[in-house]
Write a protein that holds these residues in place. Structure first.
Motif: not given
Length: 288
Positions: A4, A6, A66, A71
């Motif tokens: 992911y 972020t 997350p 995201v």
């Protein structure tokens, strides 16, 4: 693993998730802020992305997993391409909208697949952001698709994609396909890049889509990538033929979740797409 990207006050960060645990890879290597950074090292060292990430995980601690709606676009993709008419229901829908239906039947059963350009980086949105529908189109639909993530032309992972399409424009004339497909906010990707080990067989994944409007579900469907008549490897091979694929690219593989004729997206609709072993991609809708 699943990766992911972020984006917060401290800048972009790359987070790896292994099972129920998540790890901030940027905390170990500040210059590792995108999936492509891992893919580059894996490519030059002849290792997998997960093997490279494991070295960094050994030097950090777990963090909170997350939220998939909070995201960014998981890959700094240079180009997004797409394949069409890869499911029987998609072929039927394209025939129904077109004044030249026989051409879609020919593609569905042909050796060569339909592969077309979809988006550049600045036309792609991530989870929680709004996908666009054209203001000059009366019939606009979401198209949930398995996305193949490529690095230097090789398959390094998979993601969830939404190939938003203007069916009224495409239906007028097949030559209008670029206008029906390529425009501002025409594509969403996310919530992560899942590597091949995390995904398993990409041709046996459950895919679902719901569309919510004013708190009510106006569309709901489920399918399997097993219904796809072509393999991921076959589609990638045609994308790469006599074509220089950029360092980072995504190839969307087509859809079999087609809302009934007469359904169209409206501003403020919320689209949620989920693909087994990858995750959920949620976007609302705006007019562009």
């Amino acid at each position: 693993m699943r990766y992911y990207r972020t984006v917060g006050a401290g800048g972009p960060r790359l987070v790896a998730r292994a099972g129920a645990d998540a790890y901030d890879l940027t905390a170990v290597r500040p210059n590792v802020t995108a999936f492509e950074d891992l893919a580059y090292v894996a490519n030059v060292s002849d290792r997998t992305v997960d093997e490279v990430a494991s070295d960094l995980i050994d030097a950090t601690e777990t963090i909170a997993v997350p939220e998939e709606t909070a995201v960014g676009v998981p890959t700094l993709v240079d180009e997004v391409w797409a394949a069409g008419v890869t499911y029987e229901i998609s072929e039927q829908a394209r025939e129904a909208e077109s004044g030249m239906p026989e051409m879609y039947l020919d593609v569905y059963g042909a050796e060569r697949p339909e592969v077309f350009f979809k988006a550049t980086w600045d036309r792609v949105v991530g989870p929680g952001d709004a996908v666009g529908v054209r203001g000059d189109s009366e019939w606009n639909v979401p198209e949930p698709e398995l996305g193949i993530v490529l690095y230097e032309g090789d398959i390094v992972g998979y993601t969830v994609g939404n190939d938003v399409s203007s069916r009224s424009i495409e239906g007028q004339n097949p030559l209008y396909l670029p206008q029906a497909k390529v425009y501002d906010r025409c594509c969403s990707l996310g919530p992560c890049v899942a590597t091949p080990d995390a995904v398993g067989d990409p041709h046996d994944l459950t895919m679902t889509m719901t569309v919510e409007r004013d708190g009510e579900t106006v569309y709901e469907g489920e399918t399997s990538t097993g219904e796809m008549v072509r393999t991921c490897e076959e589609l990638v091979s045609y994308l790469r033929r006599h074509n220089t694929v950029p360092e980072s690219a995504v190839l969307l593989t087509g859809t079999s979740l087609v809302p009934e004729e007469g359904f169209t997206l409206t501003p403020a609709d919320e689209i949620h797409i989920d693909i087994e072993n990858i995750g959920g991609l949620t976007n609302d809708v705006t007019t562009v």
